[in-house]
Design an enzyme around this catalytic site. Structure first.
Site, mmCIF file in Angstrom:
data_model
loop_
_atom_site.group_PDB
_atom_site.id
_atom_site.type_symbol
_atom_site.label_atom_id
_atom_site.label_comp_id
_atom_site.label_asym_id
_atom_site.label_seq_id
_atom_site.Cartn_x
_atom_site.Cartn_y
_atom_site.Cartn_z
ATOM 1 N N LEU E 68 4.652 11.657 -5.898
ATOM 2 C CA LEU E 68 5.887 12.458 -5.925
ATOM 3 C C LEU E 68 7.142 11.630 -6.205
ATOM 4 O O LEU E 68 8.249 12.174 -6.208
ATOM 5 C CB LEU E 68 6.036 13.229 -4.609
ATOM 6 C CG LEU E 68 4.812 14.069 -4.197
ATOM 7 C CD1 LEU E 68 5.172 14.967 -3.020
ATOM 8 C CD2 LEU E 68 4.234 14.883 -5.337
ATOM 9 N N GLU E 107 9.880 1.994 -3.508
ATOM 10 C CA GLU E 107 9.685 0.826 -4.375
ATOM 11 C C GLU E 107 9.658 -0.452 -3.541
ATOM 12 O O GLU E 107 8.830 -1.343 -3.782
ATOM 13 C CB GLU E 107 10.811 0.758 -5.418
ATOM 14 C CG GLU E 107 10.649 1.688 -6.593
ATOM 15 C CD GLU E 107 10.973 3.160 -6.274
ATOM 16 O OE1 GLU E 107 11.426 3.458 -5.148
ATOM 17 O OE2 GLU E 107 10.771 4.016 -7.165
ATOM 18 N N ASP E 121 -5.863 -11.212 -0.784
ATOM 19 C CA ASP E 121 -6.887 -11.494 -1.799
ATOM 20 C C ASP E 121 -7.163 -12.997 -1.916
ATOM 21 O O ASP E 121 -8.308 -13.415 -2.096
ATOM 22 C CB ASP E 121 -6.413 -10.927 -3.146
ATOM 23 C CG ASP E 121 -7.486 -10.975 -4.222
ATOM 24 O OD1 ASP E 121 -8.684 -10.839 -3.889
ATOM 25 O OD2 ASP E 121 -7.134 -11.121 -5.396
#
Lengths: 152, 152, 152, 152, 152, 152
Positions: E68, E107, E121
């Site tokens: 959205l 953001e 990671d």
């Protein structure tokens, strides 16, 4: 997990087989655009060659466009466009082939839709009242459910 | 389908084999940028480490960038950057490996180009007259056509 | 924040102005591909029209390809391809225009590179020893720093 | 290549096996959002169904989001959301399954994070002081290193 | 349209103003990873520089990740990483600035999450039992609702 | 540049105005899927809510799907789905609004197509012979050419 949840269904138990799907669709463009197409070009360029490119790219983007689709390697994507003068339309046919655990119907349909929208985009400076119609799956084959052809 | 159409060619009949490609390219940066690079850093950060990241991401984006490329699983992507002081340049070498039905030359070249453009982006506040040159495929191997090395 | 960090620099204080960039590049294709190009077509289709499409798409993807680039609205992207028979090459020229707070040099260069790689992809069944060279920014204008032309 | 370089490590020597990962995470939403969630809806819609969609899409985008991750085919992605009233929170659990040469821990974690951010996006008109916490890998299995469960 | 529909709310009536958001988050990495981080490097490379890149790219991808969210031009994205030895963690802070009709909280949060997952990671070969926690919005300013700071 | 080239036409001379487009389309699903839809759910979940999400995401992806479309900021995207029992179909209506130099017809059409394909994807386990038809632009307004309504 609750059955009403959205999920990418588990295809891990299915076989990797060659699977193929063919889809079609039509854009009715009217007489003025049709006259241009018979010359092979619209003011913004040849829409059919551009539609081929958009179709190939869209087939590859299917898992990004359709939330529940599996990411797949594709062996082949091709698009055929035919002017259909009697109805002032362009008919497109997309073929997608994969070696995977699930079929490529949605990839073929996404390719058809992107091709038709691309023709729309180049035709709209000339005619705004365009129509997309007749988008169908014609064939799917490969996998446990075997070959299916559209009954019509 | 008409042979003049754009299409993703059918690789379904090819074998899944380990395939590797190495590509190279050069960006000529001039004396001022070169002086920075010898210190390991430009004002916007270390361009070579950033180029490695951009190269890996670009290799993965190849089917999205180059319309007729097949989507592929990649086993390995790596980038090596070398300062080449005698010509005031950076030489980059990208290696891409896959286990697939088609090769990864375009992935290696896309990685090289993204790496060189990233170095450009960080160098341009200092020098606008940069040049990319000498982008070549050095090696491809795997698949029916076997090993190929650039003749030079 | 530490000056050695990677960051997208703040352009909020800059004016929205019309900004334009032109970049160029060359792919040396050799005699056999050149012969095809003079006929206007390679076995996989017309590479120059496809290069135009890839260039436009790549200009739009620049902020995704080059980590520190700002997302920008683009007013115009165009690509011109010229056969350069004397050197058995294709020269491409990309123009990108925006109304924004920062320039579009990297967008023009990304367009050039995608165009050249697309020509490569269609040429490689015929000739593997291709070379990309001479990638340069020719012009940028708009914004506080004004017009810049490549000194050559 | 220098060991300090960023690279996508070579997994070409690993076996293709079925691999599964489950990750979890929590968003603490406070009493006002919790009251809405018990009714099943926020003003912008049902956040949990939207979180499922965002999770599936994010799992597919993992190689684009996390630079060193391998592109992978995914067999299954699913998300379970549970209201945890005692702490005024939503707990999410993502399961990802693949048949590949490397695991899907990062895909499961990317799915969890996208789900939590989606709930955040729909909750923020009501409460700005939200918190994401407790993001963990619960399980990974498949591949040479075998089954691992979080020690807690 | 029915209020229970998902939709991208209309921000056309809002002013284009400079808007800024700062978000934070923490990854608890444990003693072994912490020892590496104090040397500045993990076996797969420096995770903090890579986290900066992932954060910038993720901020730009926010409208693609969170269904959205509005597509926005971004003026600035930056990430600060701090080792927090007392809790064996890395704290990250992302700042995003735009000139737009709506804010950039999501953001900033997407940048924080991508940074933390990137550190995960690179840390997971050493330690699997990592935890992301304490993800919060610290500040938003610009627009009709004015400046908001996290109450803590 | 040669007029037959593909290019993103220059809209830099146009005014930034509020522009709106509404498009529609239909998927004919047959009696069995229709019976499910009247209960609000298919075996893979509620297709209409998922179609809303796919439509919003597709509107944002339009410049990536349709090569010559301009990247645009969007102020609003919404989708309305209506069961049309008399023809065993779902009709969808997408509205897209922007403040930009060019219109959003293609964005509204891309939203419609993604919505219809999403309904297809969830309906196909029950019925393969689906049809998309009646895709039209209903309205565009804003910009120099003013308001246009479909003549029917």
């Amino acid at each position: 997990m609750n059955e009403s949840n959205y999920r990418m269904v588990d295809v891990g138990g299915k076989q990797v087989t060659r699977r193929r799907a063919i889809a079609t669709g039509r854009i009715v463009v009217g007489p003025e655009v049709m006259a241009y197409l018979k010359q092979g070009e619209l003011p913004k360029g040849d829409p059919l060659r551009l539609a081929e490119v958009a179709a190939i790219l869209a087939a590859k983007k299917t898992p990004d466009l359709l939330p529940l689709c599996h990411p797949l390697m594709l062996d082949h994507v091709g698009l055929l466009c035919q002017l259909n003068e009697s109805v002032e339309a362009v008919d497109v046919y997309a073929t997608v082939v994969t070696s995977a655990r699930t079929g490529v119907e949605m990839e073929a349909l996404a390719a058809v839709n992107a091709a038709l929208l691309t023709i729309w985009d180049l035709s709209k400076p000339i005619e705004a009242a365009l129509t997309i119609t007749n988008v169908k799956l014609l064939l799917k084959e490969g996998g446990k459910s075997g070959r299916w052809e559209h009954p019509e």
